[in-house]
Design a protein around this motif. Structure first.
Motif, PDB file in Angstrom:
ATOM      1  N   GLY A  66      38.058  43.760 -21.441  1.00 29.87           N
ATOM      2  CA  GLY A  66      38.336  42.400 -20.923  1.00 29.87           C
ATOM      3  C   GLY A  66      38.942  42.421 -19.683  1.00 29.87           C
ATOM      4  N   ASP A  67      38.511  41.423 -18.681  1.00 28.68           N
ATOM      5  CA  ASP A  67      39.284  40.985 -17.533  1.00 28.68           C
ATOM      6  C   ASP A  67      39.900  39.766 -17.941  1.00 28.68           C
ATOM      7  N   LEU A  68      41.084  40.018 -18.204  1.00 24.20           N
ATOM      8  CA  LEU A  68      41.870  38.903 -18.613  1.00 24.20           C
ATOM      9  C   LEU A  68      42.255  37.862 -17.538  1.00 24.20           C
ATOM     10  N   SER A  69      41.978  38.242 -16.237  1.00 20.68           N
ATOM     11  CA  SER A  69      42.547  37.394 -15.128  1.00 20.68           C
ATOM     12  C   SER A  69      41.211  36.274 -15.160  1.00 20.68           C
ATOM     13  N   ALA A  70      40.227  36.386 -15.686  1.00 21.66           N
ATOM     14  CA  ALA A  70      38.965  35.524 -15.532  1.00 21.66           C
ATOM     15  C   ALA A  70      38.969  34.827 -16.859  1.00 21.66           C
ATOM     16  N   PRO A  71      38.427  33.506 -17.059  1.00 20.65           N
ATOM     17  CA  PRO A  71      38.319  32.748 -18.342  1.00 20.65           C
ATOM     18  C   PRO A  71      37.532  33.361 -19.455  1.00 20.65           C
ATOM     19  N   GLU A  72      38.028  33.025 -20.688  1.00 18.64           N
ATOM     20  CA  GLU A  72      37.160  33.508 -21.631  1.00 18.64           C
ATOM     21  C   GLU A  72      35.930  32.910 -21.853  1.00 18.64           C
ATOM     22  N   GLY A  73      34.691  33.289 -22.000  1.00 18.06           N
ATOM     23  CA  GLY A  73      33.564  32.419 -22.377  1.00 18.06           C
ATOM     24  C   GLY A  73      33.055  32.811 -23.812  1.00 18.06           C
ATOM     25  N   PRO A  74      32.040  32.046 -24.156  1.00 18.19           N
ATOM     26  CA  PRO A  74      31.539  31.973 -25.596  1.00 18.19           C
ATOM     27  C   PRO A  74      31.497  33.521 -26.206  1.00 18.19           C
ATOM     28  N   SER A  75      31.189  34.417 -25.121  1.00 18.55           N
ATOM     29  CA  SER A  75      30.670  35.750 -25.677  1.00 18.55           C
ATOM     30  C   SER A  75      31.926  36.988 -25.493  1.00 18.55           C
ATOM     31  N   GLY A  76      32.934  36.287 -24.900  1.00 19.27           N
ATOM     32  CA  GLY A  76      34.183  37.000 -24.769  1.00 19.27           C
ATOM     33  C   GLY A  76      34.386  36.995 -23.322  1.00 19.27           C
ATOM     34  N   TYR A  77      35.400  37.928 -22.979  1.00 16.64           N
ATOM     35  CA  TYR A  77      35.871  38.001 -21.500  1.00 16.64           C
ATOM     36  C   TYR A  77      34.719  38.833 -20.790  1.00 16.64           C
ATOM     37  N   SER A  78      34.841  38.609 -19.395  1.00 11.75           N
ATOM     38  CA  SER A  78      33.769  39.363 -18.526  1.00 11.75           C
ATOM     39  C   SER A  78      34.354  40.857 -18.276  1.00 11.75           C
ATOM     40  N   CYS A  79      33.598  41.874 -17.992  1.00  8.94           N
ATOM     41  CA  CYS A  79      34.250  43.406 -17.908  1.00  8.94           C
ATOM     42  C   CYS A  79      34.989  43.676 -16.847  1.00  8.94           C
ATOM     43  N   LYS A  80      36.125  44.271 -17.066  1.00 12.64           N
ATOM     44  CA  LYS A  80      36.815  44.683 -15.824  1.00 12.64           C
ATOM     45  C   LYS A  80      36.116  45.800 -15.256  1.00 12.64           C
ATOM     46  N   LYS A  81      36.034  45.999 -13.947  1.00 16.32           N
ATOM     47  CA  LYS A  81      35.421  46.995 -13.137  1.00 16.32           C
ATOM     48  C   LYS A  81      35.787  48.369 -13.741  1.00 16.32           C
ATOM     49  N   PRO A  82      34.699  49.384 -13.913  1.00 19.67           N
ATOM     50  CA  PRO A  82      35.006  50.537 -14.464  1.00 19.67           C
ATOM     51  C   PRO A  82      36.371  51.462 -13.785  1.00 19.67           C
ATOM     52  N   ALA A  83      36.439  51.093 -12.404  1.00 24.35           N
ATOM     53  CA  ALA A  83      37.430  51.937 -11.603  1.00 24.35           C
ATOM     54  C   ALA A  83      38.674  51.524 -11.856  1.00 24.35           C
ATOM     55  N   LYS A  84      38.901  50.232 -12.523  1.00 25.87           N
ATOM     56  CA  LYS A  84      40.200  49.887 -12.715  1.00 25.87           C
ATOM     57  C   LYS A  84      40.632  50.026 -14.179  1.00 25.87           C
ATOM     58  N   VAL A  85      39.624  50.467 -15.065  1.00 25.56           N
ATOM     59  CA  VAL A  85      40.126  50.776 -16.408  1.00 25.56           C
ATOM     60  C   VAL A  85      40.794  52.128 -16.468  1.00 25.56           C
ATOM     61  N   THR A  86      41.973  51.917 -17.527  1.00 25.79           N
ATOM     62  CA  THR A  86      42.838  53.049 -17.771  1.00 25.79           C
ATOM     63  C   THR A  86      42.967  53.083 -19.109  1.00 25.79           C
ATOM     64  N   VAL A  87      43.528  54.303 -19.631  1.00 20.48           N
ATOM     65  CA  VAL A  87      43.671  54.680 -20.817  1.00 20.48           C
ATOM     66  C   VAL A  87      44.669  53.328 -21.797  1.00 20.48           C
ATOM     67  N   ASN A  88      45.404  52.751 -20.933  1.00 23.95           N
ATOM     68  CA  ASN A  88      46.366  51.885 -21.453  1.00 23.95           C
ATOM     69  C   ASN A  88      45.331  50.463 -22.072  1.00 23.95           C
ATOM     70  N   ASP A  89      44.314  50.468 -21.489  1.00 22.08           N
ATOM     71  CA  ASP A  89      43.536  49.498 -21.974  1.00 22.08           C
ATOM     72  C   ASP A  89      42.842  49.578 -23.383  1.00 22.08           C
ATOM     73  N   PHE A  90      43.129  50.749 -23.893  1.00 18.59           N
ATOM     74  CA  PHE A  90      42.649  51.209 -25.301  1.00 18.59           C
ATOM     75  C   PHE A  90      43.660  51.644 -26.041  1.00 18.59           C
ATOM     76  N   VAL A  91      45.033  51.217 -25.572  1.00 11.21           N
ATOM     77  CA  VAL A  91      45.971  51.464 -26.509  1.00 11.21           C
ATOM     78  C   VAL A  91      47.104  50.078 -26.513  1.00 11.21           C
ATOM     79  N   PHE A  92      47.321  49.682 -27.908  1.00 12.09           N
ATOM     80  CA  PHE A  92      48.262  48.662 -28.202  1.00 12.09           C
ATOM     81  C   PHE A  92      49.392  48.933 -29.161  1.00 12.09           C
ATOM     82  N   SER A  93      50.400  48.717 -28.757  1.00 11.82           N
ATOM     83  CA  SER A  93      51.797  48.974 -29.507  1.00 11.82           C
ATOM     84  C   SER A  93      52.457  47.853 -30.191  1.00 11.82           C
TER      85      SER A  93
END
Length: 249
Positions: A66-93
Motif C-alpha cells: 500500500g502507498d500510504l501517501s495516497a488516499p485509501e479507496g474501497p478496494s484498498g490503497y494503490s500500489c507502491k512502485k516496486p522499485a520503492k518496496v523494501t523488506v520493511n514493508d513486509f515486517v511489523f513489530s
C-alpha cells in the motif's frame, strides 16, 4: 436419441442410392442440431471464463504494498512502485508491546491493518493485539468488512457474538482457546479473571473496519430525543451515557 458415430460408407449398389442420400441428409441434419446444442452449452462457459480471467488479472502480481501517501479507496490503497518496496514493508513489530489499558474500558487494541502494515494491502488478511486489564471489556462492536478469529495467549476471556436471529453464542476462553466471530455480527470480549488477559486476533481483510455500538449511540451528536425513542432509555440515562462517552445533543 442415439446418433450414428461411424461414417456412413458409400453403397455399392446403385438402386440403394436414394436411400443412402436420405440417410446422409438425416445424419447431417441431426449432427447440425447437436452442433447448435453444443455451441449453446459451451458459449456461456467460454464467456464466463473470459470474465473471470479479466477479474483475476490483478492477482498476477505477487503483491501490492500500500502507498500510504495516497488516499485509501474501497478496494484498498494503490500500489507502491516496486522499485520503492523494501523488506520493511513486509515486517511489523507493533504487536510485541502491551497496549495502554488505563482508559474507560480498561482495554487496548493494537491494530496491524493495512494502514499500519502496508504489506498486507490487497492480501485479505490482518491482525491485532488485544490487552485486557482486570475488569477490562471490549464493548459490543462489529467489523463490517471481515470475520475475526481470536486466540487467547494469557488469562481468561469471556467472548461471544449475537446472530442476526438474535441467538447468543458466548464462552469463557482460556489460554490456547480459539473463537471465531462471523463478519458483521455484534460481538464482545470481557476479562473473565482477576489478572491481565492477552489475545491476538486475525481478520479476513486488511481493513476490517470497526463500529462500537456504545459510541455509535452515545459518543456523537445524535439528538438525545432520537436515542431515547430508538433505545427505550429515559432522558436521564441517555444524557448520563452521552456524558461518559463524550456525546452531545
Amino acid at each position: 436419441m442415439a446418433y450414428p458415430l461411424e461414417p456412413i460408407s458409400m453403397p455399392h449398389n446403385i438402386p440403394t442410392l436414394p436411400l443412402y442420400i436420405n440417410t446422409l441428409t438425416a445424419y447431417i441434419s441431426q449432427h447440425t442440431t447437436i452442433t447448435h446444442m453444443l455451441l449453446k452449452m459451451i458459449l456461456p462457459i467460454f464467456i464466463i471464463s473470459l470474465l473471470f480471467s479479466s477479474f483475476s488479472y490483478a492477482a498476477v502480481q505477487d503483491f501490492c504494498v500500500g502507498d500510504l501517501s495516497a488516499p485509501e479507496g474501497p478496494s484498498g490503497y494503490s500500489c507502491k512502485k516496486p522499485a520503492k518496496v523494501t523488506v520493511n514493508d513486509f515486517v511489523f513489530s507493533g504487536l510485541g508491546a502491551a497496549g495502554n489499558t488505563s482508559n474507560l474500558i480498561k482495554a487496548a487494541v493494537t491494530p496491524a491493518f493495512a494502514a499500519q502494515f502496508p504489506g498486507l494491502n490487497g492480501l485479505g488478511v490482518s491482525m491485532a493485539r488485544l490487552d485486557l486489564a482486570p475488569g477490562g471489556v471490549v464493548p459490543m462492536h462489529t467489523h463490517p468488512g471481515a470475520s475475526e478469529v481470536l486466540i487467547v495467549v494469557q488469562g481468561s476471556i469471556c467472548a461471544g457474538f449475537i446472530s442476526s436471529a438474535n441467538s447468543v453464542y458466548f464462552a469463557s476462553l482460556k489460554k490456547g482457546d480459539i473463537m471465531v466471530f462471523p463478519q458483521g455480527l455484534l460481538h464482545f470480549q470481557v476479562n473473565a479473571g482477576g489478572s491481565p488477559a492477552l489475545a491476538f486476533v486475525s481478520f479476513s481483510s486488511p481493513s476490517p473496519g470497526l463500529q462500537i455500538l456504545d459510541y455509535a449511540l452515545f459518543g456523537n451528536n445524535l439528538p438525545s430525543e432520537l436515542v431515547e425513542q430508538t433505545t427505550f432509555l429515559d432522558d436521564a440515562q441517555v444524557k448520563k451515557l452521552k456524558g461518559v462517552l463524550g456525546g452531545s445533543g
